[in-house]
Design an enzyme around this catalytic site. Structure first.
Site, PDB file in Angstrom:
ATOM      1  N   ASP A 201       0.503   3.626   2.323  1.00 57.17           N
ATOM      2  CA  ASP A 201       0.202   4.204   3.635  1.00 57.17           C
ATOM      3  C   ASP A 201      -0.938   5.215   3.468  1.00 57.17           C
ATOM      4  O   ASP A 201      -1.964   4.848   2.886  1.00 57.17           O
ATOM      5  CB  ASP A 201       1.483   4.787   4.257  1.00 57.17           C
ATOM      6  CG  ASP A 201       1.348   4.905   5.769  1.00 57.17           C
ATOM      7  OD1 ASP A 201       0.776   3.999   6.376  1.00 57.17           O
ATOM      8  OD2 ASP A 201       1.799   5.912   6.329  1.00 57.17           O
TER       9      ASP A 201
ATOM     10  N   ASP B 276       0.864  -1.205   0.000  1.00 54.73           N
ATOM     11  CA  ASP B 276       0.000   0.000   0.000  1.00 54.73           C
ATOM     12  C   ASP B 276       0.890   1.243   0.000  1.00 54.73           C
ATOM     13  O   ASP B 276       2.100   1.142   0.183  1.00 54.73           O
ATOM     14  CB  ASP B 276      -0.883   0.003   1.253  1.00 54.73           C
ATOM     15  CG  ASP B 276      -0.040  -0.132   2.514  1.00 54.73           C
ATOM     16  OD1 ASP B 276       0.191  -1.268   2.955  1.00 54.73           O
ATOM     17  OD2 ASP B 276       0.440   0.895   3.034  1.00 54.73           O
TER      18      ASP B 276
HETATM   19  N1  LIG Z   1       1.112   1.313   5.794  1.00 57.64           N
HETATM   20  C1  LIG Z   1       1.601   0.454   6.681  1.00 57.64           C
HETATM   21  N2  LIG Z   1       1.996   0.885   7.899  1.00 57.64           N
HETATM   22  C2  LIG Z   1       2.502   0.013   8.800  1.00 57.64           C
HETATM   23  N3  LIG Z   1       2.630  -1.309   8.580  1.00 57.64           N
HETATM   24  C3  LIG Z   1       2.233  -1.772   7.396  1.00 57.64           C
HETATM   25  N4  LIG Z   1       2.239  -3.015   6.889  1.00 57.64           N
HETATM   26  C4  LIG Z   1       1.741  -2.956   5.649  1.00 57.64           C
HETATM   27  N5  LIG Z   1       1.396  -1.677   5.319  1.00 57.64           N
HETATM   28  C5  LIG Z   1       1.702  -0.931   6.396  1.00 57.64           C
END
Ligand SMILES: Nc1ncnc2[nH]cnc12
Ligand SMILES: CSC[C@H]1O[C@H](OP(=O)(O)O)[C@H](O)[C@@H]1O
Length: 288
Positions: free
Chosen positions: A210, A208
């Site tokens: 974030d 992703d």
């Molecule tokens: N955006 C994110 N923040 C923290 N841990 C994660 N693991 C996978 N995506 C994450």
């Protein structure tokens, strides 16, 4: 020395099909019980030990992971090299969901986790200037490329406490610090692996963006799971390719990971705490 590969499976990777002669082994360590039983067997003839970081069924939260017991257990079983697989958010536009990243630096923002095997009674200071093993990381990158993944060699991992994902202000701040990816489990695992003289590589799978990327919604678990599911075959193929490529007879680590404790111990022999020394039998027995 004979190579034995430890694999720490992150979110979405709770089992390792295809191990020859595999059995789940229950271990206790002086640092407690590992996250789960450990699957021990062979892959392409190479001895391997697989440990699901959060336990099968993803029972254990990031801040409660028994990282000391996990690393001790892999060392105790004879592992020389550890491939740690993790889901991460991306903090830069060119590390896209689906890409694989070999972490080579950390910014540690965790606060509530035991971060060392050593302490009062046996003080030690190892180098973390290069916190992951460059030789093993390069071998993992080659394996991931052969499995068809898009791979970035080198990234700074921001280790956050969680379990909530970051606020927008935090996400922007971490980007301004130069962090490339973000997760909740990379620390203190990497510190402890170095203290245990293990060559450690972190294969981060980007799931992703974030919450900082204006063109993408804020991360949620559904998004992480969807990307991990799409990547599962490439992750498993990477482990398979790595096991076939690693030499069974290992040459000393050019980075010195396997000799990290050579000049690290500070406490005089006659001032060391026998109880702590007993706990350090697997991790530091080579130098005690
Ligand atoms: N955006 C994110 N923040 C923290 N841990 C994660 N693991 C996978 N995506 C994450
Ligand atoms: C559902 S994403 C949050 C979870 O996934 C990552 O764990 P791991 O490194 O074990 O794959 C992240 O750090 C969080 O713990």
């Amino acid at each position: 020395m004979q190579t034995m590969l430890g694999i720490i499976g992150g979110s979405g990777l709770y089992d390792m099909a295809g191990l020859e002669g595999a059995s789940w082994v229950k271990l206790k360590t002086p640092w407690g019980v590992p996250s789960d039983e450990i699957l021990v067997g062979r892959l392409s003839g190479l001895p391997v030990a697989f440990l699901p970081r959060h336990g099968r069924g993803h029972r254990i939260a990031p801040a409660d992971l028994p990282a000391q017991a996990n690393i001790d257990a892999l060392k105790r079983l004879g592992c020389t090299d550890v491939l740690a697989v993790s889901a991460v958010g991306s903090l830069r536009v060119d590390y896209a969901p689906g890409d694989f990243v070999l972490v080579d630096q950390y910014i540690d923002r965790t606060t509530q986790r035991p971060a060392s095997f050593f302490g009062t009674g046996c003080v030690a200071h190892v180098s973390l200037a290069q916190p992951t093993c460059p030789r093993l990381s390069a071998q993992v990158a080659t394996a991931a490329e052969s499995a068809g993944a898009k791979v970035h060699l080198g990234a700074t991992y921001l280790a956050m406490e969680g379990p909530q994902f970051s606020t927008l202000a935090e996400s922007r701040m971490y980007r301004s610090w130069g962090a490339d990816v973000i997760g909740m489990t990379g620390m203190p695992e990497a510190r402890l692996a170095r203290e245990a003289e293990l060559c450690y590589a972190s294969l981060a799978m980007v799931t992703d963006y974030d919450c900082w990327h204006e063109g993408h919604g804020a991360v949620d678990v559904a998004q992480v799971i969807a990307t991990l599911t799409a990547n599962a075959a490439a992750a498993k193929a990477t482990v398979g390719a790595l096991a076939s490529a690693l030499p069974h007879d290992r040459a000393p680590c050019p980075n010195g990971c396997d000799r990290a404790l050579d000049h690290a111990l500070m406490t005089a022999q006659d001032k060391r705490d026998p109880a702590l020394l007993a706990k350090l039998d697997a991790v530091a027995g080579r130098v005690l």
